[in-house]
Design a protein around this motif. Structure first.
Motif, short mmCIF file in Angstrom:
data_model
loop_
_atom_site.label_atom_id
_atom_site.label_comp_id
_atom_site.label_asym_id
_atom_site.label_seq_id
_atom_site.Cartn_x
_atom_site.Cartn_y
_atom_site.Cartn_z
N CYS A 109 0.73 -1.10 0.18
CA CYS A 109 0.00 0.01 0.39
C CYS A 109 0.77 0.81 0.00
O CYS A 109 1.91 1.72 0.73
CB CYS A 109 -0.92 -0.14 1.50
N SER A 110 0.36 2.17 -1.28
CA SER A 110 1.22 3.28 -0.84
C SER A 110 1.12 4.18 0.14
O SER A 110 1.70 5.33 0.30
CB SER A 110 0.79 4.37 -2.20
N ALA B 222 -7.04 2.09 0.95
CA ALA B 222 -6.08 2.16 -0.04
C ALA B 222 -5.66 2.10 -1.00
O ALA B 222 -5.50 0.81 -1.61
CB ALA B 222 -4.97 3.49 0.63
N GLU B 223 -6.52 2.52 -2.46
CA GLU B 223 -6.38 1.65 -3.68
C GLU B 223 -4.76 1.93 -4.22
O GLU B 223 -4.66 1.16 -5.10
CB GLU B 223 -6.70 2.22 -5.00
N GLU B 224 -4.06 2.98 -3.50
CA GLU B 224 -2.67 3.44 -4.15
C GLU B 224 -1.77 2.01 -3.83
O GLU B 224 -1.58 1.48 -2.83
CB GLU B 224 -2.14 4.43 -4.30
N HIS B 225 -0.96 1.50 -4.62
CA HIS B 225 0.02 0.57 -3.85
C HIS B 225 1.17 0.14 -5.48
O HIS B 225 1.19 1.18 -6.16
CB HIS B 225 -0.01 -0.89 -4.17
N ASP B 226 2.05 -0.18 -4.96
CA ASP B 226 3.41 -0.48 -5.58
C ASP B 226 3.90 -1.82 -5.32
O ASP B 226 3.45 -2.36 -4.89
CB ASP B 226 4.79 0.06 -5.66
#
Length: 144
Positions: free
Chosen positions: A32-33, A51-55
């Motif tokens: 998770c970003s 959260a949707e953002e990730h790496d």
């Protein structure tokens, strides 16, 4: 050299980046970003903060042996018995499941240091590189 044959993995909709990194010899998991929590298995949102953002963060490729079992019954015709399936606790937190190779099952012990190794295999879906685990450094754990 004969390439081992293995059943094709059941891939989920969010798994493709994992397999891309393994093909390059890297162990990476979705992270998770927002809060930094790992998502394993990978998914559309963080289970901690939504959260949707990730790496896709690199893992050390090491861990400790948490639990294991030795399969003596042949469930897959492609995999010779006996074989070891283990849970490896990574220093980053996630617990990964995989086969243990290159180490006699009689020498395995809880907390044993492990490292990721990559094996090129042939599957019904074509060639694939998979992540397996072996004893980290101690040569006394390797098969003689």
């Amino acid at each position: 050299m004969t390439v081992p044959h293995r059943p094709a993995p059941q891939r989920g909709v969010f798994d493709e980046p994992y397999w891309h990194h393994v093909a390059a010899g890297e162990l990476r998991l979705q992270r998770c970003s927002g809060c930094g929590a790992f998502r394993y298995p990978p998914g559309p949102v963080c289970p901690e903060c939504l959260a949707e953002e990730h790496d896709w963060a690199a893992l050390s490729g090491t861990g400790s042996l948490l639990a294991w079992t030795v399969f003596h019954r042949r469930y897959f015709p492609e995999i010779p018995v006996p074989y070891v399936v283990a849970a490896i606790r990574t220093p980053e937190g996630p617990i990964l499941i995989g086969n243990v190779v290159g180490t006699r099952d009689s020498r395995l012990s809880h907390g044993m240091p492990m490292r990721a190794v990559y094996e090129d295999v042939d599957t019904t879906d074509g060639p694939l590189r998979i992540c397996q685990w072996t004893c980290l450094d101690d040569p006394s754990h390797f098969e003689e």
